[in-house]
Motif scaffolding. Structure first.
Motif, PDB file in Angstrom:
ATOM      1  N   VAL A  36     -20.878 -22.763 -51.964  1.00 18.13           N
ATOM      2  CA  VAL A  36     -19.940 -22.245 -51.375  1.00 18.13           C
ATOM      3  C   VAL A  36     -19.566 -23.507 -51.943  1.00 18.13           C
ATOM      4  CG1 VAL A  36     -18.211 -24.032 -49.665  1.00 18.13           C
ATOM      5  CG2 VAL A  36     -20.582 -23.011 -49.050  1.00 18.13           C
ATOM      6  N   LYS A  37     -17.711 -23.491 -52.488  1.00 14.21           N
ATOM      7  CA  LYS A  37     -17.017 -23.865 -53.860  1.00 14.21           C
ATOM      8  C   LYS A  37     -16.206 -24.239 -53.061  1.00 14.21           C
ATOM      9  CE  LYS A  37     -19.270 -22.101 -58.265  1.00 14.21           C
ATOM     10  NZ  LYS A  37     -19.498 -20.525 -58.854  1.00 14.21           N
ATOM     11  N   VAL A  38     -14.848 -25.339 -53.648  1.00 17.01           N
ATOM     12  CA  VAL A  38     -14.118 -25.838 -52.880  1.00 17.01           C
ATOM     13  C   VAL A  38     -12.939 -25.744 -54.927  1.00 17.01           C
ATOM     14  CG1 VAL A  38     -12.467 -27.640 -52.189  1.00 17.01           C
ATOM     15  CG2 VAL A  38     -15.049 -27.439 -51.532  1.00 17.01           C
ATOM     16  N   ASP A  39     -12.128 -25.165 -54.100  1.00 17.65           N
ATOM     17  CA  ASP A  39     -10.745 -24.803 -54.941  1.00 17.65           C
ATOM     18  C   ASP A  39      -9.470 -26.030 -54.469  1.00 17.65           C
ATOM     19  OD1 ASP A  39      -8.200 -24.126 -56.445  1.00 17.65           O
ATOM     20  OD2 ASP A  39      -7.984 -21.697 -55.379  1.00 17.65           O
ATOM     21  N   TYR A  40      -9.842 -26.803 -55.515  1.00 18.02           N
ATOM     22  CA  TYR A  40      -8.729 -28.114 -55.214  1.00 18.02           C
ATOM     23  C   TYR A  40      -7.414 -27.777 -55.723  1.00 18.02           C
ATOM     24  CZ  TYR A  40     -13.684 -30.600 -55.363  1.00 18.02           C
ATOM     25  OH  TYR A  40     -14.348 -31.250 -55.226  1.00 18.02           O
ATOM     26  N   ASP A  41      -7.342 -26.977 -56.121  1.00 22.35           N
ATOM     27  CA  ASP A  41      -5.603 -26.314 -56.475  1.00 22.35           C
ATOM     28  C   ASP A  41      -5.249 -26.631 -55.198  1.00 22.35           C
ATOM     29  OD1 ASP A  41      -5.502 -27.071 -59.668  1.00 22.35           O
ATOM     30  OD2 ASP A  41      -6.185 -25.366 -59.311  1.00 22.35           O
ATOM     31  N   VAL A  42      -5.401 -25.836 -54.215  1.00 19.56           N
ATOM     32  CA  VAL A  42      -5.515 -25.154 -52.803  1.00 19.56           C
ATOM     33  C   VAL A  42      -5.331 -26.404 -52.041  1.00 19.56           C
ATOM     34  CG1 VAL A  42      -5.930 -23.980 -50.667  1.00 19.56           C
ATOM     35  CG2 VAL A  42      -5.882 -23.435 -52.919  1.00 19.56           C
ATOM     36  N   LEU A  43      -6.869 -27.627 -52.057  1.00 14.53           N
ATOM     37  CA  LEU A  43      -7.039 -28.410 -51.203  1.00 14.53           C
ATOM     38  C   LEU A  43      -5.958 -29.611 -51.457  1.00 14.53           C
ATOM     39  CD1 LEU A  43      -8.778 -30.046 -49.530  1.00 14.53           C
ATOM     40  CD2 LEU A  43     -10.202 -31.709 -51.693  1.00 14.53           C
ATOM     41  N   MET A  44      -5.063 -30.109 -52.908  1.00 14.40           N
ATOM     42  CA  MET A  44      -4.019 -30.690 -52.968  1.00 14.40           C
ATOM     43  C   MET A  44      -3.226 -30.456 -52.420  1.00 14.40           C
ATOM     44  SD  MET A  44      -2.907 -31.776 -56.670  1.00 14.40           S
ATOM     45  CE  MET A  44      -2.138 -29.967 -56.732  1.00 14.40           C
ATOM     46  N   LEU A  45      -2.563 -29.142 -52.206  1.00 14.46           N
ATOM     47  CA  LEU A  45      -1.403 -28.800 -51.783  1.00 14.46           C
ATOM     48  C   LEU A  45      -1.701 -28.148 -50.031  1.00 14.46           C
ATOM     49  CD1 LEU A  45      -0.864 -24.777 -54.226  1.00 14.46           C
ATOM     50  CD2 LEU A  45       0.603 -27.854 -54.005  1.00 14.46           C
ATOM     51  N   GLN A  46      -2.800 -28.603 -50.088  1.00  9.25           N
ATOM     52  CA  GLN A  46      -2.766 -28.215 -48.350  1.00  9.25           C
ATOM     53  C   GLN A  46      -2.647 -29.736 -47.576  1.00  9.25           C
ATOM     54  OE1 GLN A  46      -5.633 -25.216 -46.660  1.00  9.25           O
ATOM     55  NE2 GLN A  46      -4.904 -23.879 -48.054  1.00  9.25           N
ATOM     56  N   ILE A  47      -3.729 -30.653 -48.898  1.00  2.60           N
ATOM     57  CA  ILE A  47      -3.516 -32.410 -48.276  1.00  2.60           C
ATOM     58  C   ILE A  47      -1.493 -32.322 -47.963  1.00  2.60           C
ATOM     59  CG2 ILE A  47      -3.943 -34.764 -48.436  1.00  2.60           C
ATOM     60  CD1 ILE A  47      -7.202 -33.413 -49.741  1.00  2.60           C
ATOM     61  N   CYS A  48      -0.913 -31.954 -48.893  1.00  2.00           N
ATOM     62  CA  CYS A  48       0.550 -33.011 -48.985  1.00  2.00           C
ATOM     63  C   CYS A  48       1.292 -31.803 -48.350  1.00  2.00           C
ATOM     64  CB  CYS A  48       0.703 -31.859 -50.694  1.00  2.00           C
ATOM     65  SG  CYS A  48      -0.267 -32.872 -51.979  1.00  2.00           S
ATOM     66  N   GLN A  49       0.534 -30.784 -47.637  1.00  2.00           N
ATOM     67  CA  GLN A  49       1.304 -30.172 -46.285  1.00  2.00           C
ATOM     68  C   GLN A  49       0.930 -30.464 -44.599  1.00  2.00           C
ATOM     69  OE1 GLN A  49       0.914 -26.351 -45.119  1.00  2.00           O
ATOM     70  NE2 GLN A  49       2.399 -25.834 -45.739  1.00  2.00           N
ATOM     71  N   HIS A  50      -0.533 -31.020 -44.713  1.00  3.89           N
ATOM     72  CA  HIS A  50      -0.882 -31.457 -44.088  1.00  3.89           C
ATOM     73  C   HIS A  50      -0.277 -32.924 -43.101  1.00  3.89           C
ATOM     74  CE1 HIS A  50      -3.365 -31.891 -40.062  1.00  3.89           C
ATOM     75  NE2 HIS A  50      -4.356 -32.609 -40.643  1.00  3.89           N
ATOM     76  N   PHE A  51      -0.522 -33.691 -44.216  1.00  4.90           N
ATOM     77  CA  PHE A  51      -0.180 -35.125 -44.374  1.00  4.90           C
ATOM     78  C   PHE A  51       1.420 -35.477 -44.711  1.00  4.90           C
ATOM     79  CE2 PHE A  51      -4.801 -35.275 -44.917  1.00  4.90           C
ATOM     80  CZ  PHE A  51      -5.567 -36.322 -43.948  1.00  4.90           C
ATOM     81  N   SER A  52       2.017 -34.588 -44.982  1.00  4.12           N
ATOM     82  CA  SER A  52       2.868 -35.000 -45.433  1.00  4.12           C
ATOM     83  C   SER A  52       3.097 -35.699 -46.500  1.00  4.12           C
ATOM     84  CB  SER A  52       4.619 -34.597 -44.334  1.00  4.12           C
ATOM     85  OG  SER A  52       4.284 -33.871 -43.000  1.00  4.12           O
TER      86      SER A  52
END
Length: 829
Positions: A411-427
């Motif tokens: 199991v790995k993590v795509d930090y680019d997608v994580l960064m964008l989704q965090i920005c969208q989730h927390f605005s």
């Protein structure tokens, strides 16, 4: 005729009246049409605004990715499934161990190696199917156990002679073996083949026993045995903590610390479950996050996960609510904690260091509340790879073993997608920066995010929040490296001083070396990767030309245009500087400044090897700003004391500089007007706020940041503000600043720039620069006194004579020459 005339006149009047009425009607119609057009335009404008708002809402509501940032990799290992095969995972060494009974061998594969021709290592192993196999940290010896009958043995990976060392435990077959594992040694960073011994633990339902094996003589020695009745055992290979399920009470977990060849009992953990509920092996886990070890309880009925910290003296619980019940699997990667729910097949990502309320642990003690609720970082989503999870076994930390189809995944993590989704989730960007700073090798992502935020005109409140998060992490890493003994701590002789009155001088190269793959954002990264590229892109600057040189060249062009309009354009070239040579002056050990009542405070200033060039043109073309690596000072100072102010007037009467001849700076006032703060460019405010944040955390800003602020002031023509920064030592002394001041004075002829350059050069003991200033300002009479007072006997007098010869065409040069000769004669006599 009269009657006909009257009739025609009346007809014409009627026609004219009709025409005027038609004109009025037309004009009224035109006015109405214009009003209608305006109304339609307003309606269209309102609709366009509404459409824009809808587009923004839709853009916010649209998901960046329909899948989770966590993803399943391609199979890292595959095998043909049969009854004679079994797969084990060694977490300490990151090894896949494949036992094949039919071939009587083990295939050991290091999954860290990504070479195509890497096939693993075969080990002779003539044993039945094992329950567990794990290697020691040296990678040579492995430990395993077999049931029916119970056997615990150790073997060498070479095993040329089929030697198996048996671990002798009294009445072993009468007990159930719960766990067998090596004790992890944190002092050993890499595999050390020269290890002489190692400890391992055997846990049964009757006791916990520690053994020591000597690799030199292959002798196993029992060290400590602790009797305890238990049903299950949980452990983390990279920590010294274990947890046992009490045999008497089904809701009590008994944690122990294995330290110094001893079994230390910790406070018990009572689970809030029903009396009829039983604790299964999958309900409890031991995990290490941020160097802290936790005991995890997975409550699949309520969809909740609880953390109890074992390595802290303050007992508190992290609680993660999934709001969805079902069988739960966990994994961790780079201190991110992940949860997979088999019911909805959603992935939940958590960071236990992030909590919205930002409540401290001490406040929990005051309120008698020992629970911290942690919210997930992104909206729960499914894995992108669709596989059958019914046959999957989740192994710590992030390994998936499919025993049905014979595949091993990670199991790995795509930090680019994580960064964008965090920005969208927390605005906001704050949470994303906060989370990424705790992830490894995320510097480029943070700088890219920072750069884009400047392009999108980030609000000053959000900007301040981001830089505070970055700089707090910066200070934290400096302190961590200092505690490891890689920093020189300078303390005062006064024993009354507290620890806060210490200076920690941390070389940047050691700091970067000891943080490993942790993400650290220094001034160098912010300036080189954010501020400077932003300047280049916004103002369409040439990447090859420095910001300071561009600003001076642009000012010089404007000045020449003004002089041409006034008809006063002259050639400002100083012929004397063509004969200026740079000589290295040997400094005597004796302090001649004391004889001249001159005080120089250079305790924290390093003498650099940067040399002035031979003449002004080469000086002006020198790369002296952020693109030059020599500019970067590789020393970070963490100082809780205020920086001592240095007196600016250090010249005595014999060498004082006469500035009365420079009176052409009337347009510059001695103070910075309040209105100029409001007219200050936003980028300069951003950079100053960044420096302010560093100073508030007692981190003295690096020289590259200070020189960049100097260049920005020149670029934006904030001369008065630059003067204030220099006057109050916001921009500290450095050779790069003296060079900039020299070129700035050459162009503007401001007396304050001249005086700052002289004073700073004297404090830095850059006497060649002072002589260069005297020659450029034609203060020839002061040069001999200066050379004499500072005992600069290595400086060639011929350079001064040659400069005077080429500078004056009148008889005045002979008068000056006579004064210089007289001064030389007095010096020699």
């Amino acid at each position: 005729m009269n009657s006909n005339y009257l009739i025609e006149k009346e007809q014409n009047a009627l026609i004219n009246k009709k025409g005027s009425d038609e004109i009025k009607i037309k004009s009224n119609n035109e006015v109405e049409e214009k009003e209608n057009d305006k109304k339609e335009e307003n309606i269209a404008h309102d609709k366009s605004q509404q459409n824009k708002k809808l587009l923004k809402k839709n853009k916010r509501s649209t998901t960046i990715s329909t899948y989770s940032p966590a993803y399943i990799s391609e199979p890292i290992y595959q095998w043909e499934v049969s009854s004679s095969d079994k797969i084990f995972y060694d977490k300490i060494n990151d090894l896949i161990i494949h036992q094949n009974v039919s071939t009587k061998a083990l295939l050991v594969t290091d999954i860290k190696k990504n070479k195509l021709n890497y096939n693993g290592v075969y080990v002779k192993f003539d044993k039945d199917i094992c329950e567990h196999i794990c290697f020691c940290q040296n990678g040579s010896f492995f430990l395993y156990y077999i049931v029916n009958p119970n056997r615990i043995e150790i073997s060498d990976i070479l095993n040329n002679h089929n030697i198996y060392l048996n671990v002798d435990i009294n009445k072993l077959n009468e007990y159930e073996i719960l766990s067998v594992f090596w004790i992890y040694n944190e002092t050993i960073r890499k595999q050390d083949e020269n290890m002489s011994f190692c400890d391992f633990v055997v846990v049964t339902n009757n006791s916990v026993e520690i053994f020591k094996i000597s690799f030199d003589n292959l002798i196993i020695t029992p060290i400590k045995k602790h009797f305890i009745k238990s049903k299950h055992c949980w452990y983390d290979e990279k920590s010294s903590y274990i947890c046992l399920l009490s045999a008497n009470k089904t809701n009590v977990i008994l944690p122990y610390l294995l330290s110094n060849n001893n079994v230390i009992k910790l406070s018990k953990i009572e689970l809030n479950i029903l009396k009829n509920d039983n604790i299964n092996k999958n309900d409890i886990e031991i995990i290490t996050l941020y160097n802290e070890t936790y005991c995890i309880h997975k409550d699949f009925k309520n969809g909740r996960i609880s953390f109890r910290c074992l390595s802290s003296t303050i007992y508190f619980d992290y609680v993660l609510d999934l709001f969805y019940n079902g069988v739960i699997e966990t994994f961790s990667l780079d201190n991110l904690f992940g949860v997979f729910n088999h019911t909805n097949q959603y992935v939940y990502l958590f960071d236990i260091k992030y909590n919205k309320k930002k409540t401290t642990i001490h406040s929990f003690d005051d309120n008698n509340n020992h629970t911290i609720n942690i919210s997930y970082l992104t909206t729960p989503k499914q894995f992108k790879t669709q596989i059958n999870f019914n046959h999957m076994a989740f192994e710590p930390y992030n390994l998936l073993i499919d025993n049905h189809y014979g595949n091993v995944y990670k199991v790995k993590v795509d930090y680019d997608v994580l960064m964008l989704q965090i920005c969208q989730h927390f605005s906001n960007l704050n949470t994303s920066v906060d989370v990424l700073l705790r992830r490894p090798n995320c510097k480029s992502r943070i700088t890219e995010m920072f750069f884009l935020s400047l392009e999108n005109d980030i609000q000053i409140e959000d900007y301040l929040s981001i830089i505070n998060i970055i700089n707090k992490n910066y200070r934290k890493l400096i302190e961590e490296c200092a505690r490891r003994g890689n920093a020189a701590t300078i303390t005062s002789n006064d024993s009354i001083l507290n620890k806060t009155n210490k200076k920690i001088i941390q070389p940047l190269e050691y700091l970067l070396k000891n943080i490993g793959d942790k993400t650290l954002m220094t001034e160098r990264d912010i300036v080189l990767d954010v501020f400077h590229p932003y300047m280049i892109k916004k103002y369409h600057l040439n990447k090859k030309e420095t910001l300071f040189n561009f600003s001076l060249n642009f000012r010089e062009i404007e000045k020449n245009k003004r002089d041409k309009k006034k008809g006063t354009h002259i050639n400002n070239k100083n012929d004397a500087e063509e004969y200026m040579l740079k000589y290295k002056i040997k400094k005597k050990k004796k302090n001649f400044e004391e004889n001249n009542n001159t005080e120089l405070n250079d305790s924290n200033i390093k003498k650099e090897n940067n040399k002035l060039v031979e003449h002004d043109n080469s000086l002006k073309q020198e790369q002296i700003i952020i693109n030059d690596k020599n500019v970067i000072e590789n020393t970070k100072i963490y100082d809780n004391q205020k920086k001592d102010q240095v007196e600016s007037n250090i010249c005595n009467k014999n060498i004082s500089v006469d500035t009365s001849q420079y009176n052409n700076d009337n347009e510059y006032v001695n103070f910075l007007k309040h209105s100029e703060f409001h007219n200050m460019p936003m980028l300069l405010i951003y950079v100053l706020e960044y420096m302010k944040s560093l100073l508030s955390l007692n981190i003295i800003p690096n020289r590259i940041l200070q020189t960049f602020i100097f260049d920005l002031c020149i670029f934006f023509k904030q001369d008065n503000f630059l003067r204030q920064l220099l006057q109050f030592y916001i921009i500290s002394d450095s050779i790069e600043v003296t060079k900039r001041l020299f070129h700035y004075w050459k162009l503007t002829k401001h007396s304050w720039a001249y005086q700052f350059c002289v004073d700073m050069s004297l404090r830095l003991k850059e006497y060649e620069m002072v002589i260069h200033l005297f020659l450029s300002s034609k203060n020839y009479l002061k040069i001999i006194n200066f050379i004499r007072n500072y005992h600069l006997i290595d400086y060639p007098i011929s350079v001064i004579f040659q400069a005077i010869e080429n500078d004056f065409d009148s008889n005045d040069k002979y008068i000056i020459m006579n004064h210089i000769l007289l001064s030389l004669k007095q010096w020699i006599m």
